[in-house]
Design an enzyme around this catalytic site. Structure first.
Site, PDB file in Angstrom:
ATOM      1  N   GLY A 146      23.215  39.363  21.800  1.00 31.13           N
ATOM      2  CA  GLY A 146      23.097  40.020  20.518  1.00 31.13           C
ATOM      3  C   GLY A 146      24.045  41.204  20.428  1.00 31.13           C
ATOM      4  N   CYS A 147      24.385  41.590  19.206  1.00 34.33           N
ATOM      5  CA  CYS A 147      25.375  42.655  19.026  1.00 34.33           C
ATOM      6  C   CYS A 147      24.864  43.983  19.581  1.00 34.33           C
ATOM      7  CB  CYS A 147      25.754  42.784  17.558  1.00 34.33           C
ATOM      8  SG  CYS A 147      24.375  42.976  16.417  1.00 34.33           S
TER       9      CYS A 147
END
Lengths: 344, 344, 344, 344
Positions: A146-147
């Site tokens: 995930g970012c």
């Protein structure tokens, strides 16, 4: 040379994959799928690709896929059931959704319900090259981080050497993100009049990247720990700036140097310097695969403040996925990723 | 003291009406209606009004309205059929939608189809106080001008004195607006990642404020004329800056002075000065009922460039509607509107 | 392979030249000069180039330059006296300032006083590849166009075929620009609190790109003409959106097709389509060398509205300069310029 | 009715004081001073005040001041020597700079060197009405709190009741501010191209509001404590959003209710609610004197996250100064401050 299929190519992550792969020296063909836009030129939706990639979206007939790699940019759980068959046929798979990132079946199925497969979960490699490069090189199935998780992990991992000096139960991460992180679907929260000229915290009690961060950190540090994560969006389309606070006994080291050594020859992590304080600039990483990190040590209290900047759609998403593909196919790691930020 | 009903109070225009009227010295009660939000506190949606106006939205039972004035902030045509009955009961009406602004039945019903009523159209007064103050004072039914139309008209009207020197067939208006002008409903066009950090022209061949501008100008100038209008949105929530180009024979006058005289004691129009060039600042008018105008005359070519700045939701909408209400009820014209912009 | 010297490499234009040239397949060495920053690493100022170009700025000793090409990114007139000597030594020169763009000595020296040289002015080639490609290929000295001028010219030039149907004395260009166009020097006008969340017209009576536009247009159209130009800055760092209005007799043609034919195989000009209206998006061209153009024809009035989007620092500056260098050295025209915009 | 002198009225804080006081029912005359702009109309600089306050700036002859109150909006130390004499003459004084806020001579003179006066320091009242209302009412000399300090203190003070359950040595405050907080002087840091579309941390190891926060908290909580403060600017002119993390034993209380009770009838502090999470919106407080607070309690870990939103120039500056003036002169506390935010 490989053919690459992007499932769910109409979203922002899918679009960035196309943009990065269309000039990739190791990719000979791109197959963008979209149920909604099948038949329409990619560039009618991703207009940045006009005259660069004008082929049409196709229907995602996963069974008939003729390509060496499939990127799943769509998070819907229905796709996951297709993965085992793809792997059996020798197709490599990278998923950009959250499913399977947390290698703990009960936690994973609680946060991402709808499909379970222990064998897949066992096999998956978490696609953070700086941590799992050798595993990724051999992997058939990679879950792209995930970012926010990428941002927090790259800021925290180098401290493993000092883990016994840190208060690992009080890790505080505040992240300010561009609005593209929430995807292409319009919402009241991100309606421009509501979201411009402001800073909007959201999901302040629980964001699902939080257990992902904790899982990878625990797995790496081999210690229990607790992280407090607060995300917010600001008036920009792209980029994440994370403020990572770590309480520590006083460390008598040059912490920036330690970070620099930790990342050594990493092609995409840069430890910035700045005199009295080390502050990375979002501008320098937006539209690139770089993650810029500034390490600050309070000489009196021992508190560590790591500032970490990356582009949520590139190093925090599609760029990292391409980096993973490069490793999986033994391409040069920087292929398709030699983007340099502008000034200003 | 009057009671005021706001039909469609959940939108941006309705919300601004509530904000302006809640501290209005002539208003004793506000009745905000909304079918969608009936029963919920106004301040659960318009959170700026928290602890200021916490009464609930009510269902819009127009027949039973007990108030001296009704603002129709919702543009749906179904409401228009209610107007005659209200007027018969002695209730005054101000509409903020486009319907009936153009006092030409065929044009009006072409652009705003779904309801026709020649008597209403005949009676309606166009609510631009600077042009129709005396009529508004006596009116029962006022149609509030469009935001772009207000901007273009206030920039052009003072030139009536010179109309024979102007090329009235080549009036060029380019307007850059904040995104709130499009309303509260999310859309792909105004999804924050798509609309921030950019300038987006739209409806460049036909925006329905164009015939409104032309109708009022023709009616005032008593001449045929043609206006070319191009709107765009920029990265801001509020405000319109209009660039108005008028080709003219060389005018040997101080045009700024002429504008200043034209608007004389107008409480809300300010002709700005600035040395070599006269450029109003959006910041000075946003969140106010002011319209700031800068007049520039090219000494060689005779070209006139009028720059006109106003807040699309206040002077271009709800503020002007309150100004009209003040005139209709013989309140002081500035009641509820004594807002001053900030710096910066 | 060439060595390239960038004089005045500390500004935004100079920085972008470095960014584009550092990965250029035809450039073997970059020599960035700066009097102010001599001795300091390029990447201490242009931090985007950290770990990419960490060489120091050097003092600009033009006499001793050992390179095949010199870019003058600094506008100071003192540099111009150095050009003849460089050309004599066989060094090619591209200037990014305004001097010598207008090939009319009296007009040039009026707008850009301080140095005059008729031979240089005679020799200079105006660096708009779409118009002067064959001349640029043979040139020793190219003056790179202004950012606004590039935008207006690319929007207007395709209409040469219809020039007798157009009212060439009433060309109206309104351009909304990012703030980087004004350069790196802080000012009150562009102090962030004053310039964010707004649109600020400036130099509305005379911007020096105006005579540049008119000069090139007259020279091309072989007709007298008059252009009215109004620039403004909006809340973004980069990009120009130009609104170009041309009054015309009714043209019974597909004007978009005509533009598409006019630009034929141009690698960096794209004529966009969009159904009812043709509106380019700034996002698609920012950080690229593309110029995207949307052509709109009012079927009733004959009015033409061309919308033109480009990145002021790339196609409007350093990118175009690199394109010119590519032509002058017979490199592939797209070398160093294969940038694709992001979405969003 | 009082006369009010604003020393240093050309800055942003001074300008906002003028804007708030010009319509204040208790102020009969405003005397704006500025050495730089003396003789020029206030509205030539603060153009928002055009036709509202067109009087000229005057030279600041403090000795001859004929007014009941003096606001020192200029931070220069030279002014401080004038304060005793003013107080002797019966003039009340409010300072908006940092000097004397920290009632500890050695700390104060270390951070704000150049003038020392123990008697003044002893007399000063810290102008946070929610904490020191009764003292302010009797004060002759009030030091107005810093913007960040106001934000952090209003978020933390209500927890005094639970202070023994909190880890007071690990208070973490991250604040994202609009750029107006840095004042009106242009700088490279806030040059628009460098500061737009991004988030920029700064002074991450030491901001001088930090000891101010700690001093007031210690003084109130009667305990030692340690606060970690990181400021950043985002792409907006005004507003501060603070993220305040407090580690705590699990509290079995409704913390929002506790905050609501703590602030009771405070006219300008609002505890917001929002269902699962309580997140204030900057939009609701910008251009107002409100401070909106959202309280979030992690039910598992006990961690408290307080989100606090205010306008840095109003509740964090000039608005709070007016509130203090109202208290000092026994005016209604809301005089001049009945501003309501807009939506959007």
């Amino acid at each position: 040379m490989v053919k690459a299929t992007i499932v769910g190519a109409s979203g922002y992550m899918g679009g960035e994959l196309l943009r990065l792969l269309v000039r990739h020296p190791g990719v000979e063909e791109l197959i963008p799928t979209s149920r909604t836009y099948a038949g329409k030129p990619v560039s009618s939706l991703h207009r940045n690709l006009y005259r660069i990639l004008d082929v049409p979206f196709v229907n995602p007939n996963i069974e008939d896929i003729d390509s060496e790699i499939v990127f799943f940019a769509a998070p819907e759980s229905e796709w996951f059931a297709k993965i085992p068959n793809l792997l059996d046929k020798g197709v490599k798979v990278i998923t950009l959704g959250g499913k399977f990132r947390i290698q703990d079946a009960s936690l994973d199925s609680k946060i991402y319900p709808g499909y379970e497969n222990q064998a897949l979960l066992d096999e998956r490699v978490y696609g953070l090259p700086e941590l799992y490069r050798s595993k990724i090189k051999k992997a058939r199935f990679v879950t792209n981080p995930g970012c926010y998780a990428t941002s927090a992990l790259l800021a925290l991992l180098p401290m493993i050497k000092f883990k016994d000096s840190l208060d690992l139960n009080r890790l505080v991460v505040t992240s300010v993100s561009g609005t593209s992180g929430a995807g292409a679907k319009p919402s009241e929260f991100l309606h421009h009049p509501e979201a411009c000229g402001t800073v909007k915290p959201y999901k302040v009690l629980f964001h699902r990247h939080l257990p992902e961060m904790e899982f990878i950190l625990k797995d790496t540090f081999k210690k229990d720990l607790k992280l407090y994560f607060t995300p917010a969006v600001a008036n920009m389309a792209r980029g994440i700036m994370s403020f990572v606070t770590v309480f520590s006994e006083k460390l008598d080291v040059d912490l920036s140097d330690n970070f620099r050594n930790f990342y050594g020859k990493e092609p995409f992590v840069r430890i910035v310097y700045g005199g009295d304080e080390n502050v990375p600039q979002l501008r320098d990483v937006v539209d690139t695969n770089f993650c810029d990190i500034g390490v600050n040590l309070d000489p009196v209290s021992g508190r560590i403040l790591v500032l970490c900047a990356l582009d949520n759609l590139i190093k925090g998403g599609s760029g990292q996925a391409v980096q993973n593909m490069n490793l999986m196919f033994d391409f040069k790691e920087v292929y398709g990723l030699d983007l340099i930020g502008g000034h200003p």
